[in-house]
Design a protein around this motif. Sequence first.
Motif, PDB file in Angstrom:
ATOM      1  N   PHE A 261      15.249 -71.698  45.378  1.00  0.00           N
ATOM      2  CA  PHE A 261      15.926 -70.414  45.519  1.00  0.00           C
ATOM      3  C   PHE A 261      17.378 -70.582  45.965  1.00  0.00           C
ATOM      4  O   PHE A 261      18.251 -69.823  45.543  1.00  0.00           O
ATOM      5  CB  PHE A 261      15.166 -69.510  46.489  1.00  0.00           C
ATOM      6  CG  PHE A 261      13.945 -68.897  45.881  1.00  0.00           C
ATOM      7  CD1 PHE A 261      14.059 -67.996  44.840  1.00  0.00           C
ATOM      8  CD2 PHE A 261      12.676 -69.223  46.341  1.00  0.00           C
ATOM      9  CE1 PHE A 261      12.927 -67.423  44.262  1.00  0.00           C
ATOM     10  CE2 PHE A 261      11.547 -68.658  45.775  1.00  0.00           C
ATOM     11  CZ  PHE A 261      11.678 -67.758  44.728  1.00  0.00           C
ATOM     12  N   THR A 262      17.643 -71.573  46.820  1.00  0.00           N
ATOM     13  CA  THR A 262      19.024 -71.818  47.229  1.00  0.00           C
ATOM     14  C   THR A 262      19.871 -72.215  46.024  1.00  0.00           C
ATOM     15  O   THR A 262      20.989 -71.718  45.836  1.00  0.00           O
ATOM     16  CB  THR A 262      19.077 -72.934  48.292  1.00  0.00           C
ATOM     17  OG1 THR A 262      18.268 -72.567  49.416  1.00  0.00           O
ATOM     18  CG2 THR A 262      20.504 -73.164  48.768  1.00  0.00           C
ATOM     19  N   THR A 263      19.333 -73.111  45.190  1.00  0.00           N
ATOM     20  CA  THR A 263      20.052 -73.549  43.996  1.00  0.00           C
ATOM     21  C   THR A 263      20.183 -72.418  42.986  1.00  0.00           C
ATOM     22  O   THR A 263      21.242 -72.230  42.377  1.00  0.00           O
ATOM     23  CB  THR A 263      19.331 -74.744  43.338  1.00  0.00           C
ATOM     24  OG1 THR A 263      19.117 -75.770  44.315  1.00  0.00           O
ATOM     25  CG2 THR A 263      20.144 -75.311  42.188  1.00  0.00           C
ATOM     26  N   TYR A 264      19.098 -71.645  42.806  1.00  0.00           N
ATOM     27  CA  TYR A 264      19.110 -70.550  41.837  1.00  0.00           C
ATOM     28  C   TYR A 264      20.158 -69.504  42.195  1.00  0.00           C
ATOM     29  O   TYR A 264      20.961 -69.090  41.344  1.00  0.00           O
ATOM     30  CB  TYR A 264      17.727 -69.902  41.781  1.00  0.00           C
ATOM     31  CG  TYR A 264      17.639 -68.699  40.874  1.00  0.00           C
ATOM     32  CD1 TYR A 264      17.766 -68.828  39.497  1.00  0.00           C
ATOM     33  CD2 TYR A 264      17.426 -67.426  41.398  1.00  0.00           C
ATOM     34  CE1 TYR A 264      17.694 -67.712  38.663  1.00  0.00           C
ATOM     35  CE2 TYR A 264      17.348 -66.310  40.581  1.00  0.00           C
ATOM     36  CZ  TYR A 264      17.478 -66.459  39.212  1.00  0.00           C
ATOM     37  OH  TYR A 264      17.414 -65.370  38.394  1.00  0.00           O
ATOM     38  N   GLU A 265      20.161 -69.065  43.453  1.00  0.00           N
ATOM     39  CA  GLU A 265      21.126 -68.050  43.871  1.00  0.00           C
ATOM     40  C   GLU A 265      22.553 -68.583  43.793  1.00  0.00           C
ATOM     41  O   GLU A 265      23.478 -67.863  43.395  1.00  0.00           O
ATOM     42  CB  GLU A 265      20.817 -67.576  45.297  1.00  0.00           C
ATOM     43  CG  GLU A 265      19.467 -66.897  45.473  1.00  0.00           C
ATOM     44  CD  GLU A 265      19.394 -65.535  44.799  1.00  0.00           C
ATOM     45  OE1 GLU A 265      20.439 -65.010  44.377  1.00  0.00           O
ATOM     46  OE2 GLU A 265      18.268 -64.997  44.690  1.00  0.00           O
TER      47      GLU A 265
END
Length: 357
Positions: A77-81
Motif C-alpha cells: 500500500f505504501t508503494t501503491y499510494e
Amino acid sequence: MSRNTNTDIWLAGAFAAFSVDLLVYPLDTLKTRIQSPDYTQIYRDASGKAKKTLFRGLYQGIGPIIAITIPSSGAFFTTYEALKYGLNEIVPPNSTLFIPQSAIHALASGGAELVSCAILTPAEVIKQNAQMVDRNSMGAKTSPTMHVLKKFRKQPTQLWRGYSALAARNLPFTALQFPVFEKLKTYFMDRRKQSKGGEPVNGIFERASITAMSASIAGSGSAWITTPIDVVKTRIMLAAAEEGKKPKQEGPVPSWLQGAGGARKSGFEVAKEVLQKEGIRGLFRGAALRAGWTAMGSGLYLGSYEGGRFYLEDSRKAKNEGDPVMEKERDYSKVKVGIGKSRSQGENVKKSAWQDD
C-alpha cells in the motif's frame, strides 16, 4: 488533500492483512488442497467423496504468513499510494500527455505487487506446503510449519523459487482488480454523494462499506480469470519442498520455475501437463472457491484498509486543524504542461473529480 503519512498507510495495510488472514485462511487452505496434484489420492475416497482430512488443520501454516503478510501488505500500500500520487504529479489531468487513470492504477498496483511478492514469497511457499501436511501421520505434537522448514535446511534459497510464479499470478490479478476497483469505488461514491444532495461522503464506516463492495466485485472477477495461473503457482510451490530436500546440484539451473513432481519445469510446461492430464477443468480447479474467498477477502482487506486510513487521516486532520501550513491545498487548475490546448482541457481548464476532495 490526503493527510496520511507512510506510517499511516503502512499501519492501515498491516491491520487489514491481519484481519483478513484470520478470517479467510481456512478457505485458502481448502483451495490449496483442491489444486494440489495429489488431491484425488489424498482427499478423495474410492467413491469420489471428500475425506474428513480435507477439512482438518485448516489453519496449518498461518504463523509465517501472518508474520510476513503484515510487512508485505504495508509495503504494497505504501508503494501503491506513492506510485499513484507520483504518476499523477508527473502527468496531471490537464497535461498534453494523456494517460487514463485506469492505466495509472494498473501501473501503480503492478509496481507495488513486485515489491510485496519479494517479501511474501518465502512465507507463501512455507504456508502452502504446511497446508498439505497430514498431522495424523506425523503426530499432533509436531508443528506443520517446522516440519516444512526442515525440508529447506539444505537449500534455503528454494524458499524464493516461487517468486516468479507468485508475481506471474499477482501482476495480472492486480492489474485487473485495481482499475476496476477504483472505477467502481468512484461510481458508488458519486451515486452516494448524489443521494445525499451533493454532500461529500465523509463517514468512515460509509466509505469503508463502499470500498468493500467495490473490492468484492472487482476481486471475485479477477480471481476467476486468473485461476489457471494460480493453479500453476500452487503446483510449483508445492514441488519446491521436494526440491529443497535434495542435495544442491552443480551447474546452471535449466529453468526459472520449478514444476510438479519435484522436477524443474517452466510455468508453461506445468500448465501443459495439467491441461493434458486434467483438461480445462484442471486449470480452473478451485475457481469458484477462489472467487468466493477473494470476494470476501478483498472486501474485508480493502474495506479495512480504507477505514483505517481515513480514521488516521481524520485524527491527523483534527490534530492539525488551524495550522495554515497543513491546511494549504495545492491548486492544480492553473497547471499547464506543453504548448497550446491539451486533449483534456477543451475550452476551459477544469479540475478533475479527484481534485475536488
